[in-house]
Design an enzyme around this catalytic site. Structure first.
Site, mmCIF file in Angstrom:
data_model
loop_
_atom_site.group_PDB
_atom_site.id
_atom_site.type_symbol
_atom_site.label_atom_id
_atom_site.label_comp_id
_atom_site.label_asym_id
_atom_site.label_seq_id
_atom_site.Cartn_x
_atom_site.Cartn_y
_atom_site.Cartn_z
ATOM 1 N N ASN A 280 -9.842 -3.357 -7.879
ATOM 2 C CA ASN A 280 -8.738 -2.308 -7.531
ATOM 3 C C ASN A 280 -8.675 -2.217 -6.002
ATOM 4 O O ASN A 280 -9.747 -3.089 -5.436
ATOM 5 C CB ASN A 280 -9.157 -1.061 -8.140
ATOM 6 C CG ASN A 280 -10.286 -0.497 -7.399
ATOM 7 O OD1 ASN A 280 -11.129 -1.073 -6.973
ATOM 8 N ND2 ASN A 280 -10.119 0.844 -7.259
ATOM 9 N N CYS A 282 -9.658 -0.294 -3.550
ATOM 10 C CA CYS A 282 -10.598 -0.416 -2.450
ATOM 11 C C CYS A 282 -11.669 -0.829 -2.985
ATOM 12 O O CYS A 282 -12.949 -0.645 -2.377
ATOM 13 C CB CYS A 282 -10.674 1.357 -2.484
ATOM 14 S SG CYS A 282 -9.233 2.164 -2.009
ATOM 15 N N GLU A 284 -14.008 -0.686 -5.535
ATOM 16 C CA GLU A 284 -15.192 -0.090 -6.526
ATOM 17 C C GLU A 284 -14.958 -0.218 -7.925
ATOM 18 O O GLU A 284 -15.524 -0.021 -8.796
ATOM 19 C CB GLU A 284 -15.065 1.313 -6.207
ATOM 20 C CG GLU A 284 -14.106 2.167 -6.801
ATOM 21 C CD GLU A 284 -12.672 2.363 -5.689
ATOM 22 O OE1 GLU A 284 -12.652 1.484 -4.854
ATOM 23 O OE2 GLU A 284 -11.817 2.954 -6.150
HETATM 24 P P1 ADP Z 1 -7.831 9.631 -4.898
HETATM 25 O O1 ADP Z 1 -8.803 10.378 -3.871
HETATM 26 O O2 ADP Z 1 -6.523 9.902 -4.413
HETATM 27 O O3 ADP Z 1 -8.012 10.028 -6.350
HETATM 28 P P2 ADP Z 1 -9.201 7.270 -3.799
HETATM 29 O O4 ADP Z 1 -9.413 7.290 -2.512
HETATM 30 O O5 ADP Z 1 -10.459 7.698 -4.565
HETATM 31 O O6 ADP Z 1 -8.051 8.197 -4.489
HETATM 32 O O7 ADP Z 1 -9.175 5.801 -4.245
HETATM 33 C C1 ADP Z 1 -9.197 5.399 -5.819
HETATM 34 C C2 ADP Z 1 -8.332 4.472 -6.191
HETATM 35 O O8 ADP Z 1 -7.230 4.903 -6.408
HETATM 36 C C3 ADP Z 1 -8.461 3.062 -5.222
HETATM 37 O O9 ADP Z 1 -9.282 2.360 -5.103
HETATM 38 C C4 ADP Z 1 -6.967 2.686 -5.587
HETATM 39 O O10 ADP Z 1 -7.302 1.848 -6.916
HETATM 40 C C5 ADP Z 1 -6.192 4.057 -5.716
HETATM 41 N N1 ADP Z 1 -5.338 4.391 -4.877
HETATM 42 C C6 ADP Z 1 -5.762 4.861 -3.659
HETATM 43 N N2 ADP Z 1 -4.846 5.056 -2.823
HETATM 44 C C7 ADP Z 1 -3.710 4.616 -3.445
HETATM 45 C C8 ADP Z 1 -2.258 4.459 -3.010
HETATM 46 N N3 ADP Z 1 -1.754 4.959 -1.742
HETATM 47 N N4 ADP Z 1 -1.384 3.860 -3.707
HETATM 48 C C9 ADP Z 1 -1.922 3.224 -4.991
HETATM 49 N N5 ADP Z 1 -3.294 3.398 -5.475
HETATM 50 C C10 ADP Z 1 -3.888 4.180 -4.396
#
Ligand code: ADP
Length: 589
Positions: A280, A282, A284
């Site tokens: 995905n 980021c 992980e």
């Molecule tokens: P959150 O805190 O909003 O739940 P995270 O920062 O933990 O999100 O990121 C987890 C995953 O969510 C990322 O690896 C990615 O797959 C998805 N993600 C994060 N930000 C975005 C975004 N702006 N648009 C689409 N997907 C995102």
């Protein structure tokens, strides 16, 4: 949806929670008027996810009791599901996963199918990962037209532009991962793709390194570049030169990152369904093509027991393990229900997700817990704590998944999975744990993000379209107050600096415990990532922060250590190498 109980308590919001919830999470009507409160939001999510329980007649939980348990779980800030679940559970959209991987086949039809599917996923708040490794190299022949192919990097541009235009109709702007194998003939162009600032800014790019390549680096040998469409060896490159180029690029801009593809596939629980080619956005969550995964994170700072901390007595370690166990089990049930509650934009995604039922339970607030326990992040003690906690969550998470398998059956592909071959399980989920960045979740929960150290003890945070929030870490403030050292002059000095390491008028113990990302030597960042990775089914989101004065050799060493320590990838970031940073200390603001 279940009716909201009359006595349902209002959530006690953390200082920044309301701003963030208002901006993106609370439902609005067509005129943009907010139609739900934070209490409505968490009840919407809790009741929607608990309602899935009804179809399992072996279930040990009752829907309405479970809805209340889920509500309490989230509003105590002990656990939060990923953003799409908070945004979309119980709504018409109903897409609840943050992570997707889509295949990109070597034909115009398949490429544009992937562009379309990505747009649909971005609209629902999910992030997408792609491997471009199957595309034929630039300038190779196109059989049907007699023309020449434009290659992976030029197609990447189309995905980037499409993402830019979708801008997430109301939820959030799209995020993508693009991966190219190191043995693809266009690898040099790919490595240089983000050289111009602002190029491909909707993408994280990573080079997929193989064991063959890493051995060639080690032995200073050449390796083959192979055209994926014909299997033909197009060229040979000196592995060390490419590795050094990757290091140089990471030094200059942080891009591209690296992932160890063979490591990822060594841990693929369902290899009979094909190879994992991408993660995905980021990094992980490695996934098969057309697979999605929902994540959730436990806020570790909630499990600190004040006054229960005695270095001489292992039974008094300041952590409420019994409560942590309860929360892990409840969270795994929650995330498994999310799979059933989620509606995906494509049938092939629904099919793959339902076959493997991957979930990703992780943590946030780890740096806060270290502060609470007065342990330094960059210490053996800190590493051991991380390792112990994640081993516990992993073990209890797997037990919870095994219990769900008794109630609901194993994941449908279990029989052909590695677990069946190793006589492990049965489990309800092909993977259970993932450490997410928790970029927004950690703001909602009011804790430090993922397993990262704090970026600064006091800082301004650029969030959501340029808005800024000022934050002082509450544990730092409390420790200063306890020591009778709190003063506004000191806070101003800390805001300006971000760090207290050079303030030698503060007690040494305080300076040792309250370290921040830039105070911590890169090798400790990496060791912590590796400690968590050892007990995580999927991967760990982590940035190794480097000071502006770090050298290319420092990055080379970190990359090599990541390889040796069994990490699945590594992201480094040298302070100040990009003009826009998400997090910044007070200096120069
Ligand atoms: P959150 O805190 O909003 O739940 P995270 O920062 O933990 O999100 O990121 C987890 C995953 O969510 C990322 O690896 C990615 O797959 C998805 N993600 C994060 N930000 C975005 C975004 N702006 N648009 C689409 N997907 C995102």
């Amino acid at each position: 949806m279940l009716t909201m109980p009359k006595n349902l308590p209002q959530p006690q919001l953390k200082p920044n929670t309301e701003v963030v919830l208002q901006k993106r999470y609370l439902r609005k009507d067509l005129s943009g008027k907010q139609v739900e409160t934070p209490r409505d939001l968490f009840w919407r999510v809790a009741s929607c996810i608990a309602a899935e329980e009804a179809k399992y007649n072996q279930s040990t939980c009752k829907g309405d009791v479970l809805a209340r348990d889920f509500y309490d779980l989230m509003t105590s800030w002990k656990f939060l599901p990923n953003s799409p679940t908070l945004m979309n559970a119980g709504t018409d959209l109903g897409q609840l996963s943050a992570c997707f991987v889509l295949p990109v086949g070597d034909s115009i039809e398949e490429i544009f199918d992937a562009v379309k599917y990505a747009a649909m996923i971005h609209k629902s708040g999910g992030g997408t990962g792609f491997s471009f490794s199957r595309l034929r190299p630039k300038d190779s022949r196109v059989g049907s037209t007699g023309g020449v192919a434009s290659g992976p990097v030029s197609f990447l541009r189309i995905f980037n532009t499409a993402t830019e235009q979708v801008k997430q109709g109301g939820t959030r702007r799209g995020a993508n991962m693009g991966i190219l194998r190191v043995d693809h003939p266009d690898i040099l162009e790919f490595i240089r793709a983000k050289e111009k600032e602002g190029e491909f800014n909707n993408f994280n790019l990573s080079v997929g390194l193989t064991e063959v390549f890493m051995r060639a680096v080690e032995n200073d040998e050449h390796y083959d570049l192979v055209a994926p469409n014909s299997g033909e060896v197009i060229n040979r490159l000196r592995a060390r030169e490419i590795f050094e180029l990757l290091v140089k690029k990471a030094w200059q801009s942080g891009d591209p990152g690296i992932v160890f593809l063979d490591r990822i596939n060594r841990d693929n629980p369902t290899p009979d369904q094909g190879e994992i080619e991408s993660t995905n956005p980021c990094g992980e969550q490695p996934l098969l093509p057309y697979e999605a995964c929902n994540l959730g994170s436990i806020n570790l700072s909630c499990f600190y027991v004040p006054g229960h901390n005695d270095a001489a007595d292992p039974a008094r370690d300041g952590i409420d393990w019994a409560e942590l166990k309860r929360v892990v089990h409840l969270s795994v049930r929650f995330l498994d229900n999310v799979i059933d509650a989620s509606r995906f934009p494509l049938d092939s995604i629904t099919e793959t997700v339902r076959k493997n039922r991957k979930i990703g339970l992780g943590v946030m607030g780890f740096a806060d817990l270290l502060y609470q326990l007065e342990m330094a992040y960059d210490s053996q003690q800190g590493l051991e704590l991380g390792e112990r906690i994640m081993a516990f969550i992993q073990e209890e998470g797997h037990k919870a998944s095994a219990q769900l398998a008794v109630e609901r059956g194993a994941f449908p592909a279990y029989a052909t999975s590695v677990y069946a071959k190793k006589k492990l399980g049965p489990y309800r989920n092909a993977t259970v744990t993932t450490i997410a960045p928790t970029g927004t979740l950690s703001i909602i929960a009011g804790c430090s993000s993922g397993v990262e150290p704090l970026f600064a003890l006091c800082f301004t945070r650029n969030i959501l379209d340029g808005e800024r929030l000022v934050e002082v870490n509450p544990h730092f403030e409390a420790a200063l107050a306890d020591a009778g050292l709190f003063s506004h002059e000191l806070m101003d000095a800390v805001v300006a600096k971000g760090s207290i390491q050079e303030m030698d008028y503060l007690p040494a113990k305080l300076r040792k415990v309250f370290v921040t990302a830039m105070d911590i030597a890169p090798v400790w960042h990496l060791r912590m990532q590796a400690a968590f990775q050892r007990h995580t089914d999927n991967a760990v989101s982590k940035t190794v922060n480097l000071t502006n004065s770090a050298t290319e050799q420092d990055i080379f060493d970190i990359y090599w250590l990541a390889y040796q320590e069994g990490c699945k990838g590594v992201t480094v970031y040298r302070d100040g190498c990009k003009s826009i940073q998400v997090l910044a200390t007070g200096e120069g603001q």
